[in-house]
Design an enzyme around this catalytic site. Structure first.
Site, PDB file in Angstrom:
ATOM      1  CD  GLU A  29      -2.486  -1.431   2.630  1.00 20.02           C
ATOM      2  OE1 GLU A  29      -2.380  -0.585   3.534  1.00 20.02           O
ATOM      3  OE2 GLU A  29      -3.022  -2.539   2.795  1.00 20.02           O
ATOM      4  CD  GLU A  60      -3.626  -4.404   5.265  1.00 15.04           C
ATOM      5  OE1 GLU A  60      -4.843  -4.570   5.067  1.00 15.04           O
ATOM      6  OE2 GLU A  60      -3.109  -3.273   5.375  1.00 15.04           O
ATOM      7  CG  PHE A  83       1.773   0.730  11.029  1.00 15.47           C
ATOM      8  CD1 PHE A  83       2.357   1.418  12.093  1.00 15.47           C
ATOM      9  CD2 PHE A  83       1.321   1.459   9.937  1.00 15.47           C
ATOM     10  CE1 PHE A  83       2.495   2.804  12.052  1.00 15.47           C
ATOM     11  CE2 PHE A  83       1.462   2.844   9.893  1.00 15.47           C
ATOM     12  CZ  PHE A  83       2.055   3.521  10.955  1.00 15.47           C
ATOM     13  CG  ASP A  85       0.897  -2.549  15.261  1.00 15.87           C
ATOM     14  OD1 ASP A  85       0.825  -2.462  16.483  1.00 15.87           O
ATOM     15  OD2 ASP A  85       1.825  -2.013  14.597  1.00 15.87           O
ATOM     16  CG  PHE A  86      -1.689  -2.943   9.681  1.00 16.30           C
ATOM     17  CD1 PHE A  86      -2.124  -2.439  10.912  1.00 16.30           C
ATOM     18  CD2 PHE A  86      -1.344  -2.035   8.687  1.00 16.30           C
ATOM     19  CE1 PHE A  86      -2.208  -1.064  11.133  1.00 16.30           C
ATOM     20  CE2 PHE A  86      -1.426  -0.681   8.904  1.00 16.30           C
ATOM     21  CZ  PHE A  86      -1.852  -0.182  10.118  1.00 16.30           C
ATOM     22  CG  HIS A 129      -0.951   2.338  14.118  1.00 16.95           C
ATOM     23  ND1 HIS A 129      -2.217   2.224  14.626  1.00 16.95           N
ATOM     24  CD2 HIS A 129      -1.095   2.418  12.771  1.00 16.95           C
ATOM     25  CE1 HIS A 129      -3.103   2.258  13.626  1.00 16.95           C
ATOM     26  NE2 HIS A 129      -2.441   2.363  12.493  1.00 16.95           N
TER      27      HIS A 129
END
Ligand SMILES: Cc1ncc(C[n+]2csc(CCOP(=O)(O)OP(=O)(O)O)c2C)c(N)n1
Ligand SMILES: [Mg+2]
Lengths: 326, 345
Positions: A29, A60, A83, A85-86, A129
């Protein structure tokens, strides 16, 4: 030789591999025309064009799934998850698909890809994040996991990751993007699974990763200057494969072990290292191994709170000193 | 004009230029459907004898889809299947013995017992895997199609999945992604009316779970009779032509019904009375046998095919029963590309 930021090293590492091999492609992205949200991929779109540097929708699962499909049929994709976290929204690929395809198919399916991602705290982004999630990847058989701490290592380990025939999770630390380091000209290729002794010492071994490496080094300088304690700092760089030999040899010399981990306490990578040392070098130890970690909490956004949560040089030095003084 | 006798109609149809399928292909489609039926029926029998272990999900009643696509695909085209993937794997030419061997966890199985029924894979036949996490393989098929597009190859990635799969995020991510990148991928929804045990209509906002979502991705709405192998074959060829011409993905919803339960553990008690019987009237193999007769194929030819297929399945069964169990050393092989499982030095 040039001085380069960690951020620019990412782009240089990717460019080096894309120049070498036309099958290396890059997707994610905002990575192309925009140069990445952390500006770590600036110039790649202009240099390699829209067929090799592809902007994706906010999908994702599609990003990682497409990377896998391309990898298993012959390309060498690098996928960005903005990130780390994703990872939680596309974890199926990380936990179930990449690492198990080769085993389940008795070696028929190959998955040579790299997932690079912005990991770690320090940006005051709050609990979703800022996480350090190396252990999410480390726990899965079939993955390789690296986390460089310097611009030089970013380039060399990126090259090693892209050339590796297995899926590699490549953690870039967001708070290191602006840091600088000397980088030689020409091609740089490192080796996965090799830890580096970044400061030799004789009184204790400190294991660190990514942002915790400069903090451990700073702690080491303080310990030396203020207390005459001479610690060895090892940058693990790679969690899988794990260079246990360098660690065990160091502990055999220093007789003390500390880990400095940014992750919340439970099941952090340090727990595995401590367990290995306890199993295999117990009689080398002169005292209990100590893990210095972020407490087992979600991360707060406010700077004074976030700074309080993460291990810093002062806390590391203090903990090591108290421990050594018994 | 007087009505022509029926026999003449048949003869006329047989030789008419509108017969786009043709006899050779028709016999191939029939043979394939019978092979899928008999191989899976045998898998079920072997399960009752406790020779097939673990779980297995049969496609009994859905054979026309696997056969129609399998016959339409060229070497080099890639299949991405689900845990309900025996038929799609066989339809690419993978030997019955290799599939039954994997179900029986023998050393002669496709993956020597390391994958099992839900993960049948034969890269040499273009079967790039069977995926057991709902929806996971739709994006993966996109990636394989991306490689074809990037390399300028003409192969197509074909991704099979169920009606229930249309309600998971990966379905929607993959469709949008494939359209935006104009990828040569064909998404095939086998709508057998049920997810595991819940009717799809109870949990889906639209009547046709795949086709009624197509417009959201700028794709045409395609619903076909998934129990008619000719219709499936035609839809496949059309979609492949679009993909190979560089005109992007297709989404095809095939209406069908599974004759058995969801998995071997499921007696399928949730079905309304008479539903199974109604669908058995539309058994794809029954439909196709009538089609063959319509085109003048004799019972002797049909029986010969049946007998040949039965022989193949019997031989495969015996070979699997005689095959050794996998050697224990493969427990730790092929975790990493170096062939082993070492995570440390
Ligand atoms: C992510 C995920 N959720 C749930 C399941 C459990 N599960 C296995 S098969 C199935 C039903 C799928 O239905 P459908 O897509 O219609 O395929 P069918 O089995 O009818 O061929 C479910 C819910 C799973 N395997 N993966
Ligand atoms: Mg279904």
């Amino acid at each position: 030789m040039a001085e380069l930021t960690y951020r620019d090293a990412v782009a240089r590492g990717i460019a080096q591999e894309m120049e070498r091999d036309n099958d290396v492609v890059f997707l994610g992205e905002d990575i192309g025309k925009a140069g990445g949200v952390f500006k770590a991929t600036v110039g790649l779109y202009e240099k390699f064009g829209p067929l090799r540097v592809r902007d994706t929708p906010i999908s994702e699962q599609a990003i990682l799934g497409a990377a896998m499909g391309a990898a298993m049929t012959g390309l060498k994709p690098i996928a960005e998850i903005m990130f780390s976290d994703f990872f939680a929204v596309c974890f199926d690929y990380i936990a179930n698909e990449f690492p198990k395809s080769r085993y389940m198919t008795n070696g028929q399916v190959k998955c040579p890809l790299v997932v690079r991602t912005g990991n770690g705290a320090g940006s005051r982004f709050g609990a979703q994040h800022s996480q350090s999630i190396e252990n999410w990847a480390m726990m899965i058989p079939g993955l390789k996991v690296v986390a460089p701490s310097t611009p030089l290592d970013v380039i060399g380990l990126m090259a090693a990751a892209v050339r590796d025939p297995d899926p590699v999770i490549f953690f870039e630390h967001k708070s290191l993007y602006a840091t600088k380091g000397e980088v030689p000209d020409g091609e740089i290729v490192d080796t996965l699974g090799t830890a580096k002794i970044v400061r030799p010492g004789k009184d204790a071994t400190i294991l660190a990763l990514a942002l915790m490496v400069p903090r451990a080094l700073e702690a080491a300088e303080r310990l030396k200057a203020e207390h005459g304690i001479d610690v060895e700092v090892i940058d693990l760089r790679s969690l899988v494969p794990l260079d246990t030999q360098t660690v065990l040899a160091s502990v055999a010399r220093t007789h003390r072990l500390f880990t400095v981990e940014e992750n919340p306490r439970l099941c952090g990578w340090g727990a595995e290292l401590v367990s290995i040392v306890a199993d295999e070098a117990f009689y080398d130890l002169d005292g209990p191994p100590v893990r210095i970690t972020t407490p087992h909490i979600p991360l707060p956004a406010a700077d004074i709170l976030e700074d309080l949560a993460l291990p810093n040089a002062e806390r590391i030095a203090d903990r090591v000193r108290r421990s050594l003084e018994g | 004009m007087a009505r022509k006798p029926a026999a003449m109609d048949d003869a006329a149809q047989r030789n008419s230029p509108n017969d786009d399928i043709g006899e050779a292909l028709r016999l191939k489609l029939y043979r394939m459907q019978v092979e899928l039926r008999e191989a899976e029926q045998r898998a079920f029998d072997l399960f009752l004898q406790n020779l097939v272990k673990g779980t297995s999900h049969l496609s009994l009643g859905q054979e026309a889809i696997a056969a129609g696509f399998g016959v339409a695909m060229k070497p080099g085209d890639l299949s991405f299947c689900t845990y309900r993937g025996h038929a799609h794997t066989l339809a690419r030419g993978v030997p019955v013995e290799k599939v039954l061997g994997e179900l029986m966890q023998r050393d002669n199985g496709l993956m020597r017992g390391k994958g099992g029924s839900m993960h049948l894979t034969s890269v040499e036949h273009g079967v790039m895997g069977s995926y057991a996490i709902i929806g996971a393989h739709l994006p993966i098929a996109c990636g394989a199609a991306w490689r074809a597009q990037y390399k300028g190859d003409k192969d197509v990635s074909v991704c099979f999945f169920g009606d229930g799969t249309t309600n998971i995020g990966a379905f929607h991510e993959a469709l949008n992604f494939a359209v935006v990148w104009k990828l040569p991928v064909v998404f095939v929804c086998e709508n057998n009316l049920y997810m595991e045990y819940t009717p799809i209509g109870d949990v889906t906002a639209v009547e046709h779970p795949a086709a009624d979502r197509a417009s959201a991705y700028g794709l045409p709405r395609i619903v076909i009779d998934g129990n008619d192998a000719d219709e499936v074959y035609r839809a496949a060829m059309k979609a492949f032509e679009i993909a190979r011409a560089g005109n992007g993905p297709s989404l095809i919803e095939c209406m069908t019904y599974r004759h058995s339960g969801h998995s071997r553990a499921d007696p399928a008690k949730y079905r309304p009375e008479g539903e199974l019987e109604k669908w058995k009237e539309r058994d794809p193999i029954k439909i196709y046998r009538e089609r063959l007769k319509q085109f003048g194929v004799g019972d002797d030819v049909i029986e010969k095919i049946n007998a040949e297929v039965m022989q193949v399945v019997n031989d495969a069964t015996e070979a699997c029963k005689a095959a050794p169990m996998p050697s224990l050393d493969i427990l730790t092989t092929d975790v990493y590309a170096d062939g082993g499982w070492a995570w440390r030095n």
